[in-house]
Design a protein around this motif. Structure first.
Motif, mmCIF file in Angstrom:
data_model
loop_
_atom_site.group_PDB
_atom_site.id
_atom_site.type_symbol
_atom_site.label_atom_id
_atom_site.label_comp_id
_atom_site.label_asym_id
_atom_site.label_seq_id
_atom_site.Cartn_x
_atom_site.Cartn_y
_atom_site.Cartn_z
ATOM 1 N N GLU A 176 0.548 1.257 -6.889
ATOM 2 C CA GLU A 176 0.709 2.485 -6.529
ATOM 3 C C GLU A 176 -0.532 3.562 -6.539
ATOM 4 N N SER A 177 -1.411 3.075 -7.421
ATOM 5 C CA SER A 177 -2.802 3.910 -7.418
ATOM 6 C C SER A 177 -3.493 3.839 -6.065
ATOM 7 N N LYS A 178 -3.605 2.555 -5.455
ATOM 8 C CA LYS A 178 -4.287 2.269 -4.185
ATOM 9 C C LYS A 178 -3.494 3.350 -3.005
ATOM 10 N N LEU A 179 -2.369 3.418 -3.106
ATOM 11 C CA LEU A 179 -1.722 4.101 -1.940
ATOM 12 C C LEU A 179 -2.111 5.520 -2.431
ATOM 13 N N ARG A 180 -2.285 6.122 -3.420
ATOM 14 C CA ARG A 180 -2.282 7.521 -3.664
ATOM 15 C C ARG A 180 -3.898 7.807 -3.467
ATOM 16 N N ALA A 181 -4.751 6.804 -3.859
ATOM 17 C CA ALA A 181 -6.121 6.786 -3.578
ATOM 18 C C ALA A 181 -6.329 6.973 -2.195
ATOM 19 N N ALA A 182 -5.675 6.112 -1.222
ATOM 20 C CA ALA A 182 -5.946 6.202 0.188
ATOM 21 C C ALA A 182 -5.267 7.725 0.754
ATOM 22 N N ALA A 183 -4.107 7.937 0.265
ATOM 23 C CA ALA A 183 -3.615 9.418 0.755
ATOM 24 C C ALA A 183 -4.473 10.517 0.369
ATOM 25 N N SER A 184 -5.173 10.463 -0.876
ATOM 26 C CA SER A 184 -6.000 11.574 -1.187
ATOM 27 C C SER A 184 -7.247 11.567 -0.328
ATOM 28 N N LEU A 185 -7.798 10.531 0.289
ATOM 29 C CA LEU A 185 -8.930 10.404 1.192
ATOM 30 C C LEU A 185 -8.452 10.916 2.772
ATOM 31 N N GLY A 186 -7.286 11.158 2.759
ATOM 32 C CA GLY A 186 -6.734 11.420 3.982
ATOM 33 C C GLY A 186 -6.103 10.558 5.113
ATOM 34 N N ALA A 187 -5.827 9.486 4.492
ATOM 35 C CA ALA A 187 -5.263 8.350 5.406
ATOM 36 C C ALA A 187 -3.777 8.716 5.687
ATOM 37 N N GLY A 188 -3.467 8.487 6.987
ATOM 38 C CA GLY A 188 -2.192 8.789 7.381
ATOM 39 C C GLY A 188 -1.287 7.551 6.838
ATOM 40 N N ARG A 189 0.001 7.537 7.284
ATOM 41 C CA ARG A 189 0.996 6.350 7.002
ATOM 42 C C ARG A 189 0.450 5.091 7.772
ATOM 43 N N ARG A 190 0.135 5.224 9.063
ATOM 44 C CA ARG A 190 -0.396 4.178 9.815
ATOM 45 C C ARG A 190 -1.542 3.681 9.174
ATOM 46 N N GLN A 191 -2.528 4.550 8.745
ATOM 47 C CA GLN A 191 -3.953 3.963 8.121
ATOM 48 C C GLN A 191 -3.505 3.321 6.672
ATOM 49 N N ILE A 192 -2.438 3.649 6.077
ATOM 50 C CA ILE A 192 -2.237 3.133 4.700
ATOM 51 C C ILE A 192 -1.652 1.780 4.969
ATOM 52 N N LEU A 193 -0.938 1.570 6.041
ATOM 53 C CA LEU A 193 -0.113 0.493 6.195
ATOM 54 C C LEU A 193 -1.315 -0.624 6.709
ATOM 55 N N GLN A 194 -2.161 -0.270 7.664
ATOM 56 C CA GLN A 194 -3.107 -1.085 7.987
ATOM 57 C C GLN A 194 -4.114 -1.516 7.095
ATOM 58 N N ARG A 195 -4.546 -0.540 6.224
ATOM 59 C CA ARG A 195 -5.881 -0.579 5.547
ATOM 60 C C ARG A 195 -5.398 -1.097 4.140
ATOM 61 N N VAL A 196 -4.333 -0.794 3.609
ATOM 62 C CA VAL A 196 -3.781 -0.938 2.232
ATOM 63 C C VAL A 196 -2.789 -2.094 1.927
ATOM 64 N N VAL A 197 -1.665 -1.668 2.620
ATOM 65 C CA VAL A 197 -0.452 -2.508 2.613
ATOM 66 C C VAL A 197 -0.614 -3.978 3.075
ATOM 67 N N LEU A 198 -0.974 -3.870 4.302
ATOM 68 C CA LEU A 198 -0.907 -5.143 4.980
ATOM 69 C C LEU A 198 -1.973 -6.035 4.521
ATOM 70 N N PRO A 199 -3.238 -5.889 3.936
ATOM 71 C CA PRO A 199 -4.079 -6.873 3.405
ATOM 72 C C PRO A 199 -3.313 -7.088 2.107
ATOM 73 N N SER A 200 -2.708 -6.252 1.403
ATOM 74 C CA SER A 200 -2.085 -7.000 -0.029
ATOM 75 C C SER A 200 -0.727 -7.776 0.372
ATOM 76 N N THR A 201 -0.157 -7.757 1.467
ATOM 77 C CA THR A 201 1.014 -8.611 1.740
ATOM 78 C C THR A 201 0.737 -9.886 2.085
ATOM 79 N N VAL A 202 -0.616 -9.902 2.820
ATOM 80 C CA VAL A 202 -0.744 -11.079 3.406
ATOM 81 C C VAL A 202 -0.372 -12.364 2.712
ATOM 82 N N PRO A 203 -0.840 -12.533 1.403
ATOM 83 C CA PRO A 203 -0.530 -13.576 0.456
ATOM 84 C C PRO A 203 0.837 -13.966 0.559
ATOM 85 N N TYR A 204 1.679 -12.962 0.442
ATOM 86 C CA TYR A 204 3.364 -12.821 0.285
ATOM 87 C C TYR A 204 3.775 -13.605 1.758
#
Length: 281
Positions: A176-204
């Protein structure tokens, strides 16, 4: 009388020399590879020995020996039966599994990211994932016929839920801290998905794809036994009807080898393409 003493000059300390020692390459990587190959060879030899002992104990009517199985494989390969069966089963598995990954990964991302989507789809995913594909074999044949569609749909059904659940679990496991950090830097939902969520989910996603591949091999046998003239499942069932235990062994071993090859290919592709996302296989 005045005595004059002259002090000896203090020697300037010379800096210690740093010796650069050449690194010794003891061939550890090559030795480890040889050791791995050697252990594999020993394990295979032990397995063949146990197999031969079982064949000697129970006889060819119950357990075909390694030599009998090899002879049967040559017989089936010479008339094209084995090759056609491998091609037919591989085509069905790859199409159904590929569609399951293509649909399951985005669906899992949506379920993990958007709560309303998760609430709408969760009753269906939780219900259907407990129904094995074998239960739908008869309906698939009745609805889609005995052609390729029924087998592909069954394998798709097998793969899509496994990939979806693994992907959604990966999304919900993002810190959750990664998501909050990205949002605090001005990242939108799509950018958070591309830059944070998707890379972390690839192993799964990769784990789900590998599990789905294994389960696809389970499904193809049942589907081909019921509604196929060509395929490894059909070969195993036809061999049983003719009392050819050696042919049954050929079909079973071919399934294992085929699954091992496909899994290795998937792992190599993941290591080359997805290593930057932390995909470890």
């Amino acid at each position: 009388m005045t005595i004059t003493t002259t002090e000896a000059p203090t020697p300037t300390p010379t800096p210690a020399r740093t010796r650069t020692r050449p690194r010794r390459t003891n061939g550890k990587g090559g030795g480890q590879a040889l050791r791995t190959v050697g252990l594999y060879a020993v394990a295979i030899l032990i397995g063949l020995g146990v197999w031969q002992l079982l064949a000697m104990k129970y006889g060819p009517s119950l357990v075909a020996s390694p030599s009998q199985t090899l002879s049967a494989a040559r017989e089936l390969a010479s008339d094209g039966t084995l090759g056609n069966s491998v091609i037919a089963s591989s085509r069905r598995i790859l199409i159904g599994w590929g569609l399951g990954v293509v649909v399951g990964a985005p669906l899992g991302l949506l379920i993990g990211q958007i709560r309303i989507v998760r609430l709408l789809l969760e009753p269906y995913t939780e219900f259907f994932r407990f129904i094995p594909p074998v239960a739908f074999v008869t309906l698939a044949v009745v609805w889609l016929g005995i052609g390729e569609s029924s087998k592909v749909v069954l394998i798709f059904y097998t793969a899509v839920f496994i990939v979806t659940l693994n992907t959604s679990a990966g999304v919900m496991a993002v810190n959750e801290s990664k998501l909050r950090a990205a949002a605090s830097l001005g990242a939108g939902r799509r950018q958070i998905l591309q830059r944070v969520v998707l890379p972390s989910t690839v192993p799964y996603i990769l784990t789900g794809a590998r599990l789905a591949m294994g389960n696809s091999f389970l499904t193809i046998v049942s589907a081909e036994i019921v509604a196929a003239q060509v395929g490894l499942g059909s070969l195993i069932w036809t061999s049983r009807n003719y009392g050819r235990i050696d042919w049954v062994f050929v079909g079973i071993i071919t399934l294992g080898i085929l699954g091992l090859v496909y899994d290795r290919i998937l792992r190599v592709i993941a290591m080359r393409v997805l290593h930057k996302y932390g995909a470890k296989v």
